[in-house]
Design an enzyme around this catalytic site. Structure first.
Site, PDB file in Angstrom:
ATOM      1  N   LYS A 171      36.691  45.747  43.173  1.00  7.67           N
ATOM      2  CA  LYS A 171      37.594  46.888  43.071  1.00  7.67           C
ATOM      3  C   LYS A 171      37.018  47.929  42.114  1.00  7.67           C
ATOM      4  CE  LYS A 171      41.919  44.535  44.204  1.00  7.67           C
ATOM      5  NZ  LYS A 171      43.298  44.233  43.760  1.00  7.67           N
ATOM      6  N   HIS A 240      43.142  34.612  49.978  1.00  7.70           N
ATOM      7  CA  HIS A 240      43.573  34.826  48.600  1.00  7.70           C
ATOM      8  C   HIS A 240      44.109  33.531  47.984  1.00  7.70           C
ATOM      9  CE1 HIS A 240      43.573  38.148  45.853  1.00  7.70           C
ATOM     10  NE2 HIS A 240      44.782  37.857  45.410  1.00  7.70           N
ATOM     11  N   ARG A 243      41.156  31.771  46.753  1.00  8.40           N
ATOM     12  CA  ARG A 243      40.696  32.384  45.500  1.00  8.40           C
ATOM     13  C   ARG A 243      41.550  31.885  44.336  1.00  8.40           C
ATOM     14  NH1 ARG A 243      38.434  37.152  43.004  1.00  8.40           N
ATOM     15  NH2 ARG A 243      39.946  38.366  41.813  1.00  8.40           N
ATOM     16  N   HIS A 266      38.250  40.613  37.216  1.00  8.51           N
ATOM     17  CA  HIS A 266      39.462  41.264  36.726  1.00  8.51           C
ATOM     18  C   HIS A 266      39.109  42.269  35.624  1.00  8.51           C
ATOM     19  CE1 HIS A 266      42.166  37.637  38.003  1.00  8.51           C
ATOM     20  NE2 HIS A 266      41.920  38.456  39.003  1.00  8.51           N
ATOM     21  N   TYR A 275      47.052  32.578  35.523  1.00  9.74           N
ATOM     22  CA  TYR A 275      46.659  31.208  35.863  1.00  9.74           C
ATOM     23  C   TYR A 275      47.006  30.224  34.757  1.00  9.74           C
ATOM     24  CZ  TYR A 275      44.338  33.430  39.726  1.00  9.74           C
ATOM     25  OH  TYR A 275      44.103  34.171  40.848  1.00  9.74           O
TER      26      TYR A 275
END
Length: 300
Positions: A171, A240, A243, A266, A275
């Site tokens: 991203k 996802h 992931r 990230h 997480y």
């Protein structure tokens, strides 16, 4: 005003149907919200933040729930456009954002992951191009934690022949080096031996595909079809989810949160910290097992 072609909206709805299994009523509601916004501001794919900001007053008489739903539809639509490379910005920053608690990610447990790999490895052993490709895709999703878009758009040049890494563009066009496990390298080597040679992408799409590579929607379909063959509910499995399983299982194994942030790409560690909540059960068990007072009574 005559509505312009709704190709961007149609693409978004197709993604919702394929990737999330959205029901017909849900798709109809999204279409209605997006077309209604388009009547207010013009073609959504080209609308800027100033135009999107005018919707706040246009929707002022709506109930809070209806307003939030329409804002959510727009945010998801523009996130889709950014992920697809059709825009570089999200104009919905001009809309008010209600404070919501981020949901915990869905994951698969170790036994379910093992069943997926058992099935994929059996099919790859049969020697079909589709089976060999499926195992390589699965290894990269669970073994390296790539996003779906990152994986399908990988150029062949991203996989060096002499190093256990791939170069991923994530991203915001940020690049990172992602380690590739020995298992994944074997799967990629097998795939490179049989993949079509007349394309620059690691995972080519159909001949004549506009993208030139396997589409994200097709990847979702392949993963869910594999889950069904492995006797796992396909609605619980997606790229996802794999992931998320990669991240959670690494954290269970003792991975440092900062390392996990780098691996996942990230920008903000707050995103990675989700997480720690998923792994809460392991932490409780650790306290119960290792705390000095565990298993005994405290005498004053």
């Amino acid at each position: 005003m005559t509505a312009p072609p709704a190709s961007a909206i149609d693409g978004f709805l197709a993604m919702l149907a394929a990737e999330r299994g959205a029901a017909a009523n849900t798709l109809a509601a999204y279409r209605s919200d997006l077309l209604g916004a388009q009547e207010q501001v013009g073609p959504l794919a080209q609308a800027d933040a100033a135009a999107i900001g005018t919707l706040t007053s246009a929707w002022a008489d709506l109930s809070p729930a209806s307003f939030a739903r329409k804002c959510s539809a727009l945010r998801q639509f523009y996130l889709f456009l950014v992920d697809e490379g059709q825009r570089s910005d999200d104009p919905t920053t001009a809309l008010p954002r209600p404070a919501t608690r981020r949901p915990l990610p869905r994951i698969l447990d170790h036994a379910e992951i093992a069943r997926l790999f058992d099935r994929a490895e059996t099919e790859a052993t049969a020697g079909t191009m589709q089976g060999v490709r499926m195992l390589a895709l699965l290894e990269m999703l669970y073994g390296s934690g790539l996003r779906a878009t990152e994986l399908v758009s990988l150029p062949l040049s991203a996989v060096p022949r002499d190093a256990p890494f791939v170069t991923v563009t994530g991203k915001g066009s940020r690049q990172r080096m992602v380690p590739v496990s020995t298992r994944a390298r074997h799967a990629l080597t097998a795939w490179l031996a049989v993949r079509p040679a007349d394309t620059r992408h690691l995972f080519p799409g159909r001949s004549g595909s506009a993208a030139g590579h396997l589409t994200r929607i097709r990847l979702y379909q392949l993963i869910r079809e594999l889950a069904a063959r492995a006797d796992i509910d396909p609605q619980r499995v997606s790229p996802h989810v794999l992931r998320h399983a990669f991240a959670t299982h690494l954290l269970e194994g003792g991975a440092d949160l900062r390392v996990l942030q780098t691996l996942l790409g990230h920008a903000d560690i707050a995103t990675t910290q989700i997480y720690t909540h998923v792994d809460a059960a392991r932490l409780v068990a650790l306290v119960n097992e290792r705390h000095p007072l565990a298993g005994g009574s405290h005498s004053p």
